[in-house]
Design a protein around this motif. Sequence first.
Motif, PDB file in Angstrom:
ATOM      1  N   ARG A  35      -1.222  -5.615  -7.954  1.00 53.84           N
ATOM      2  CA  ARG A  35      -0.844  -4.199  -7.834  1.00 53.84           C
ATOM      3  C   ARG A  35      -0.364  -3.890  -6.420  1.00 53.84           C
ATOM      4  N   LEU A  36      -1.074  -4.399  -5.423  1.00 60.18           N
ATOM      5  CA  LEU A  36      -0.698  -4.146  -4.036  1.00 60.18           C
ATOM      6  C   LEU A  36       0.636  -4.821  -3.704  1.00 60.18           C
ATOM      7  N   PHE A  37       0.847  -6.012  -4.242  1.00 61.20           N
ATOM      8  CA  PHE A  37       2.132  -6.692  -4.054  1.00 61.20           C
ATOM      9  C   PHE A  37       3.248  -5.855  -4.678  1.00 61.20           C
ATOM     10  N   GLY A  38       2.991  -5.286  -5.844  1.00 59.52           N
ATOM     11  CA  GLY A  38       3.983  -4.440  -6.513  1.00 59.52           C
ATOM     12  C   GLY A  38       4.356  -3.218  -5.684  1.00 59.52           C
ATOM     13  N   ILE A  39       3.382  -2.637  -5.017  1.00 55.18           N
ATOM     14  CA  ILE A  39       3.649  -1.483  -4.149  1.00 55.18           C
ATOM     15  C   ILE A  39       4.562  -1.916  -3.005  1.00 55.18           C
ATOM     16  N   ALA A  40       4.207  -3.016  -2.358  1.00 60.62           N
ATOM     17  CA  ALA A  40       5.013  -3.512  -1.233  1.00 60.62           C
ATOM     18  C   ALA A  40       6.416  -3.897  -1.701  1.00 60.62           C
ATOM     19  N   LEU A  41       6.518  -4.534  -2.853  1.00 61.61           N
ATOM     20  CA  LEU A  41       7.816  -4.957  -3.377  1.00 61.61           C
ATOM     21  C   LEU A  41       8.698  -3.754  -3.709  1.00 61.61           C
ATOM     22  N   ALA A  42       8.101  -2.705  -4.249  1.00 63.40           N
ATOM     23  CA  ALA A  42       8.882  -1.507  -4.577  1.00 63.40           C
ATOM     24  C   ALA A  42       9.476  -0.877  -3.320  1.00 63.40           C
ATOM     25  N   ILE A  43       8.773  -0.975  -2.215  1.00 64.87           N
ATOM     26  CA  ILE A  43       9.259  -0.400  -0.962  1.00 64.87           C
ATOM     27  C   ILE A  43      10.261  -1.323  -0.280  1.00 64.87           C
ATOM     28  N   LEU A  44       9.930  -2.607  -0.210  1.00 64.90           N
ATOM     29  CA  LEU A  44      10.728  -3.548   0.579  1.00 64.90           C
ATOM     30  C   LEU A  44      11.870  -4.203  -0.184  1.00 64.90           C
ATOM     31  N   ARG A  45      11.743  -4.312  -1.502  1.00 60.13           N
ATOM     32  CA  ARG A  45      12.760  -4.934  -2.359  1.00 60.13           C
ATOM     33  C   ARG A  45      13.065  -6.370  -1.953  1.00 60.13           C
ATOM     34  N   ASP A  46      12.060  -7.068  -1.466  1.00 61.90           N
ATOM     35  CA  ASP A  46      12.218  -8.450  -1.022  1.00 61.90           C
ATOM     36  C   ASP A  46      10.861  -9.130  -1.209  1.00 61.90           C
ATOM     37  N   ARG A  47      10.822 -10.163  -2.040  1.00 64.97           N
ATOM     38  CA  ARG A  47       9.555 -10.808  -2.384  1.00 64.97           C
ATOM     39  C   ARG A  47       8.859 -11.406  -1.159  1.00 64.97           C
ATOM     40  N   ASP A  48       9.620 -12.050  -0.281  1.00 59.36           N
ATOM     41  CA  ASP A  48       9.009 -12.650   0.909  1.00 59.36           C
ATOM     42  C   ASP A  48       8.443 -11.581   1.838  1.00 59.36           C
ATOM     43  N   ALA A  49       9.202 -10.523   2.044  1.00 57.39           N
ATOM     44  CA  ALA A  49       8.725  -9.433   2.896  1.00 57.39           C
ATOM     45  C   ALA A  49       7.506  -8.755   2.265  1.00 57.39           C
ATOM     46  N   ALA A  50       7.537  -8.585   0.942  1.00 62.04           N
ATOM     47  CA  ALA A  50       6.391  -7.977   0.255  1.00 62.04           C
ATOM     48  C   ALA A  50       5.150  -8.856   0.400  1.00 62.04           C
ATOM     49  N   ALA A  51       5.332 -10.170   0.341  1.00 59.16           N
ATOM     50  CA  ALA A  51       4.207 -11.087   0.538  1.00 59.16           C
ATOM     51  C   ALA A  51       3.662 -10.962   1.967  1.00 59.16           C
TER      52      ALA A  51
END
Length: 182
Positions: A35-51
């Motif tokens: 869920r937290l990864f999904g929040i970061a991914l929705a903001i950053l739109r980049d899997r590596d940055a979200a990680a």
Amino acid sequence: MPDSHAAPDIAELIRAVAGGEAGALRHLYEVQGARLFGIALAILRDRDAAADALHDAVLKVSSRAGQFDAARGEGAAWLGAIARNAALDLARARGRETPSDDPALGDTAVAPEALERLAAAQQHGRLHECLAALEDRNREGIVLAFVHGLSHAQIAARLEMPLGTVKAWIRRGLMRLKGCLA
């Protein structure tokens, strides 16, 4: 530590992390990491940055777990705010790069279903139900502010609406959400 077959109490897990309980942070990550990864991914739109943002968020949770106060809100919301802030910090540090949606550059568009998958992944489907019950304008303002990290001014510009109107929509929507979740 809670029974692994029952739905874990997030606040209890956060308190266990604060108490230095062995494995508590790992268990919290297993329960809330997607869920937290999904929040970061929705903001950053980049899997590596979200990680990267998720990693930063987990470190912050580890060091700040003692600051969590269940009387001020739910544990999942507290964790979500930390993940959101970590993603926004990273976005600011990156200079607000905008993906071009060109796969040759490694950029990928965020699928429209991303928010739906995020909501479905949440163990607390109540938030999704309450968001769905809101008027479209209230829901849109809240999602743009809290999922995509836009400021009120940015939302007003995007929706071509007066700033005061957007602020009122978001405030009313948050009040209705609070009432629904109570």
